[in-house]
Design a protein around this motif. Structure first.
Motif: not given
Length: 321
Positions: A16-29, A198-203
């Protein structure tokens, strides 16, 4: 994210956080995150403009880790990566100025545009978590991860990575083209400017180190280990490979499947984990025969055939659970 409560790692938050910049690519993430928890490094290979650098920059942003970037060119020197000793006229002494490798997440952009000696300057850091300068070893920060991007070696002005360097990458991931829907959404959502701010840190770094220690405790039954070794042996016998995977590659898969199980909220490894990771962990560690290369064979396809022809013993499924 509080790992102390249930110790559950929820990938949906990362997507969800990465979707602000990266569209799709869930497998790669998911593969990137698995490599991070495995204390591994990743080589992203594809044509220019496929989103490799965008994915790496966004991924590092949500980790709340220190980040450095190296843009590789043929005139890049090893000292530009590791650092160098600088003489101070005031003190009449040399002091070491750290290079960009002293960070948590190191983006090495277009790594195969650097000369082999510069590529090799990363070897010690990737393997041992330290670098040696003038006989003195300096530890790198924890966690430490190299995320390198690479254009296909047939493109002009590139230098193939040495086999020793390739073997230091836990995974090689090919991005591929996005779907039509993803590309249209990309234009609508991030077509003008990439909103990294706009990305927030999660870890935090501490949370990542904690997850790495938890991955080491994931249970792997002996029959699962035997299954990994059997697959490795088949790559060494396969007529389409001149070189099969090494024992280092066997160990790499063993580490990766434990992390994969952890982020899937399990404390044990299943055979399906191995099936998911054989290609990204092993595809860059095998060498095709000249005949296979000329016929357009892909190592991923051959590895898939090996998996299909090596049925899982029933005891693996029973005992792993």
């Amino acid at each position: 994210m509080d790992l102390a409560k249930g110790e559950k790692i929820i990938l949906e938050n990362l997507y969800e956080e990465l979707s602000k910049v990266v569209i799709g690519r869930q497998k790669e993430i998911k593969l990137l995150f698995t490599s991070l928890i495995s204390k591994g490094h990743v080589l992203l290979e594809d044509l220019p403009g496929m989103g490799k650098t965008t994915l790496v920059k966004a991924f590092s942003k949500v980790l709340d880790c220190s980040f450095s970037r190296i843009q590789c060119t043929p005139d890049l020197l090893p000292s530009d990566v590791i650092g160098m000793s600088i003489f101070s006229p005031k003190s009449s002494e040399f002091s070491f100025r750290k290079g960009p490798i002293f960070t948590n997440i190191l983006l090495v952009d277009e790594i195969n545009r650097a000369l082999p000696r510069t590529q090799s300057s990363l070897l010690e850091g990737m393997e041992e978590g330290q670098v040696s300068v003038e006989g003195q070893a300096s530890l790198l920060e924890r966690p430490f991860m190299v995320l390198a991007t690479q254009n296909p070696i047939e493109m002009e002005g590139t230098f193939p990575l040495p086999e020793a360097q390739m073997d230091r990458f836990l995974m090689k991931i090919r991005m591929g083209y996005p779907t039509i829907e993803e590309e249209e959404l990309m234009l609508k959502k991030v077509g003008d400017e990439l909103p990294y701010d706009q990305l927030n840190s999660l870890f935090s770094p501490e949370a990542i180190v904690y997850m790495q220690s938890k991955a080491e405790q994931v249970f792997v039954h002996d029959s699962i280990s035997s299954y990994i070794v059997a697959l490795a042996t088949e790559t060494r016998r396969h007529p389409m490979f001149t070189v099969g995977v090494s024992p280092r590659a066997t160990k790499a898969l063993y580490k990766a499947v434990k992390s994969w199980a952890l982020i899937n909220q399990r404390d044990y490894v299943l055979p399906d984990d191995i099936k998911e990771l054989v290609a990204p962990v092993w595809n860059h560690r095998v060498v095709l025969t000249p005949e296979a290369s000329l016929s357009g064979m892909q190592s991923e396809k051959i590895l898939a055939d090996i998996l299909a022809k090596a049925p899982i013993p029933e005891e693996v499924l029973e005992k792993a659970q």
